[in-house]
Write a protein that holds these residues in place. Structure first.
Motif, PDB file in Angstrom:
ATOM      1  N   TRP A 116       0.974  -1.296  -0.118  1.00  0.00           N
ATOM      2  CA  TRP A 116      -0.020  -0.107   0.121  1.00  0.00           C
ATOM      3  C   TRP A 116       0.994   1.262  -0.009  1.00  0.00           C
ATOM      4  N   CYS A 117       2.215   1.070  -0.123  1.00  0.00           N
ATOM      5  CA  CYS A 117       3.109   2.318  -0.299  1.00  0.00           C
ATOM      6  C   CYS A 117       3.867   2.310  -1.786  1.00  0.00           C
ATOM      7  N   GLY A 118       4.086   3.435  -2.048  1.00  0.00           N
ATOM      8  CA  GLY A 118       4.796   3.506  -3.299  1.00  0.00           C
ATOM      9  C   GLY A 118       6.174   3.040  -3.205  1.00  0.00           C
ATOM     10  N   CYS A 119       6.410   2.600  -2.044  1.00  0.00           N
ATOM     11  CA  CYS A 119       7.953   1.993  -1.834  1.00  0.00           C
ATOM     12  C   CYS A 119       8.071   0.409  -2.447  1.00  0.00           C
ATOM     13  N   PRO A 277      -2.041   8.904  16.421  1.00  0.00           N
ATOM     14  CA  PRO A 277      -2.450   9.276  15.177  1.00  0.00           C
ATOM     15  C   PRO A 277      -1.542   9.365  14.018  1.00  0.00           C
ATOM     16  N   HIS A 278      -0.161   9.280  14.442  1.00  0.00           N
ATOM     17  CA  HIS A 278       0.977   9.425  13.562  1.00  0.00           C
ATOM     18  C   HIS A 278       1.039   8.061  12.915  1.00  0.00           C
ATOM     19  N   ASP A 279       0.695   7.054  13.379  1.00  0.00           N
ATOM     20  CA  ASP A 279       1.269   5.667  12.728  1.00  0.00           C
ATOM     21  C   ASP A 279       0.444   5.288  11.511  1.00  0.00           C
ATOM     22  N   LEU A 280       1.434   5.520  10.595  1.00  0.00           N
ATOM     23  CA  LEU A 280       0.446   4.996   9.420  1.00  0.00           C
ATOM     24  C   LEU A 280       0.558   3.392   9.177  1.00  0.00           C
ATOM     25  N   ALA A 281       1.430   2.739   9.586  1.00  0.00           N
ATOM     26  CA  ALA A 281       1.550   1.244   9.606  1.00  0.00           C
ATOM     27  C   ALA A 281       0.290   0.867  10.199  1.00  0.00           C
ATOM     28  N   ILE A 282      -0.421   1.446  10.939  1.00  0.00           N
ATOM     29  CA  ILE A 282      -1.723   1.055  11.523  1.00  0.00           C
ATOM     30  C   ILE A 282      -2.701   1.600  11.016  1.00  0.00           C
ATOM     31  N   ARG A 283      -2.758   2.822  10.710  1.00  0.00           N
ATOM     32  CA  ARG A 283      -3.993   3.819  10.037  1.00  0.00           C
ATOM     33  C   ARG A 283      -4.299   3.552   8.576  1.00  0.00           C
ATOM     34  N   ARG A 284      -3.155   3.509   8.016  1.00  0.00           N
ATOM     35  CA  ARG A 284      -3.078   3.018   6.480  1.00  0.00           C
ATOM     36  C   ARG A 284      -3.139   1.602   6.243  1.00  0.00           C
ATOM     37  N   GLY A 291     -11.815  -2.926   3.602  1.00  0.00           N
ATOM     38  CA  GLY A 291     -12.562  -2.644   2.556  1.00  0.00           C
ATOM     39  C   GLY A 291     -12.482  -1.272   2.029  1.00  0.00           C
ATOM     40  N   VAL A 292     -11.096  -0.297   2.498  1.00  0.00           N
ATOM     41  CA  VAL A 292     -11.028   0.836   2.349  1.00  0.00           C
ATOM     42  C   VAL A 292      -9.730   0.840   1.364  1.00  0.00           C
ATOM     43  N   ASP A 293      -9.686   1.589   0.212  1.00  0.00           N
ATOM     44  CA  ASP A 293      -8.552   1.640  -0.605  1.00  0.00           C
ATOM     45  C   ASP A 293      -7.481   2.556  -0.083  1.00  0.00           C
ATOM     46  N   PRO A 294      -6.385   1.922   0.207  1.00  0.00           N
ATOM     47  CA  PRO A 294      -5.358   2.674   0.747  1.00  0.00           C
ATOM     48  C   PRO A 294      -4.582   3.657  -0.072  1.00  0.00           C
ATOM     49  N   PHE A 295      -5.186   3.747  -1.196  1.00  0.00           N
ATOM     50  CA  PHE A 295      -4.611   4.954  -2.400  1.00  0.00           C
ATOM     51  C   PHE A 295      -5.720   5.781  -2.698  1.00  0.00           C
ATOM     52  N   GLY A 296      -6.896   5.530  -1.920  1.00  0.00           N
ATOM     53  CA  GLY A 296      -8.161   6.377  -2.153  1.00  0.00           C
ATOM     54  C   GLY A 296      -8.435   7.748  -1.430  1.00  0.00           C
ATOM     55  N   GLU A 297      -9.765   8.118  -1.314  1.00  0.00           N
ATOM     56  CA  GLU A 297     -10.035   9.367  -0.605  1.00  0.00           C
ATOM     57  C   GLU A 297      -9.612   9.498   0.886  1.00  0.00           C
ATOM     58  N   ARG A 298      -9.931   8.119   1.289  1.00  0.00           N
ATOM     59  CA  ARG A 298      -9.936   8.083   3.159  1.00  0.00           C
ATOM     60  C   ARG A 298      -8.375   8.252   3.260  1.00  0.00           C
TER      61      ARG A 298
END
Length: 334
Positions: A116-119, A277-284, A291-298
Motif C-alpha cells: 500500500w506504499c509507493g515504496c 495518530p501518526h502511525d501510518l503502519a496502523i491507520r493506512r 474494505g478501504v482503498d489505501p490509495f483512495g480518498e480516505r
C-alpha cells in the motif's frame, strides 16, 4: 472465571487458553510456577513479586504480563487478549526474529515496505543492492507490513533476498516502525548499526519526499565495504507507552476484521488511531482489511488531517540527506 476460554495473541502465535484468569498449575506466557517464583529457562520472577498477579482462582494474565514489562489489551466481550513485546530489550541489540537470526554473521539492511506504499516499486532496486554487495557479507532482508500476505507476494515474485510478511505487526512493533519505507541497519553481531531511517532505493517519489536514493546507496556501500555507518546512534528509537498500546489495539482489530467482526474491529482501530495518530503502519495499513482503498480518498483525508495537526509522517531526514529538503506540503509517498 478461570474456565472461560479466550483467544490469546502473543509472541507471534494465536492460541486458546483458559483465562483471563489462568488456573493454578497452567503455564502463563511460557512461564511456569516454581516454589521460589515463576520461571522461564534461567529467568525467574520472585514469588513475592508474582503475588501481585495471583488470585485465589489463578493468575491474572494481564497483570502478569505487566510484571514482565509487557503491555496487554483485553476485549472481554470478544474473548480476546493481545500481549505486546517486552519493552526492556538489551540496549543496542537488534530485536530477534527468525529471518534475521538466520543472517547472523552478515551485515543486514532490514527494509520495511508495504504493497500500500509507493515504496513497493523500490524492491527491484533493493534486490540489485543485495546482489551487488552480497560478496561483501551483506544481505537485504525485506519486511512487508501487509496484513494480507497475498497483497505482498506478487511484489516478491522476482526477489532472491530473504523476505518476511509481518501479518500481525509484531516485527513493526519490535522495531517501532510507524510508516514505510523505513530501513534499519544491523551489523554482523546482531547490533544496531543505524536505527530507523526513511531511506529510498529509487527516486520515484523524490519530488514528494526530498530524499536522494544515490546518497542513500552511497552511505550503504560505505557501511558494508568500509564499516562506516555514518552515525553515532546505535539504539532504536523507543516507542512510547501510547504507541505500544496502539499496536495491541491494531492487533486485535486485525484479528477481528479477519473474523468478520467489523464493528468490534473498528472500535479497536479507532482507539489505536487516538493513541498514535501518526502511525501510518496502523491507520493506512489496516485500510484493506476494512474494505478501504489505501490509495483512495480516505488516505488523502488522513494525510490532510495529519498535516493540519502538524504531525510529521516521515522520520527526520537522515544525516546523509542533510541538505535535501522535502517538497513543500509533502509528507508521504502515494
Amino acid at each position: 472465571m478461570g474456565e472461560e476460554m479466550i483467544t490469546l495473541l502473543a509472541d507471534g502465535r494465536e492460541e486458546r487458553i483458559a483465562g483471563p484468569i489462568v488456573p493454578h498449575g497452567e503455564p502463563v506466557l511460557g512461564w511456569e510456577r516454581k516454589p521460589h517464583g515463576w520461571c522461564r529457562g534461567d529467568a525467574c520472577v520472585p514469588a513475592f513479586r508474582a503475588a501481585a498477579a495471583e488470585t485465589g482462582e489463578g493468575v491474572d494474565l494481564v497483570a502478569f504480563a505487566g510484571l514482565l514489562g509487557r503491555q496487554a489489551v483485553a476485549d472481554p466481550d470478544e474473548g480476546l487478549i493481545a500481549v505486546g513485546e517486552p519493552a526492556d530489550l538489551p540496549p543496542g541489540r537488534a530485536p530477534e526474529f527468525e529471518a534475521l537470526t538466520a543472517l547472523r554473521g552478515t551485515r543486514v539492511a532490514v527494509v520495511f515496505w508495504a504493497s500500500w506504499c509507493g515504496c513497493r516499486y523500490d524492491l527491484p532496486a533493493w534486490e540489485a543492492l543485495h546482489r551487488e554487495l552480497g560478496g561483501h557479507g551483506f544481505s537485504v532482508l525485506s519486511v512487508s507490513l501487509d496484513r494480507d500476505p497475498e497483497a505482498a507476494r506478487e511484489w516478491l515474485a522476482e526477489v532472491t533476498h530473504p523476505a518476511v510478511i509481518d501479518t500481525d505487526g509484531r516485527i513493526a512493533e519490535l522495531y517501532n516502525v510507524i510508516n514505510v519505507p523505513t530501513v534499519v541497519w544491523v551489523d554482523a553481531e546482531g547490533r544496531i548499526a543505524r536505527p530507523q531511517d526513511t531511506m529510498t532505493a529509487t527516486d520515484t517519489f523524490r519530488s514528494m519526499n526530498g530524499l536522494s536514493c544515490e546518497r542513500a546507496a552511497a552511505a550503504l556501500r560505505r557501511w558494508v565495504i568500509d564499516g562506516d555507518a555514518g552515525t553515532t546512534s546505535r539504539e532504536l528509537r523507543a516507542p512510547t507507552g501510547e504507541e505500544r498500546r496502539a499496536r495491541l489495539h491494531a492487533r486485535l482489530a486485525t484479528w477481528l476484521f479477519r473474523a468478520g467482526r467489523t464493528a468490534a474491529a473498528e472500535r479497536h482501530l479507532a482507539r489505536a488511531a487516538a493513541l498514535a495518530p501518526h502511525d501510518l503502519a496502523i491507520r493506512r495499513g489496516l485500510m484493506p482489511l476494512n474494505g478501504v482503498d489505501p490509495f483512495g480518498e480516505r488516505y488523502f483525508a488522513l494525510r490532510e488531517e495529519l498535516e493540519a495537526a502538524g504531525i510529521a509522517i516521515y522520520r527526520p531526514l537522515p544525516d546523509w540527506q542533510g541538505d535535501e529538503e522535502p517538497a513543500a506540503g509533502a509528507t508521504a509517498p502515494s
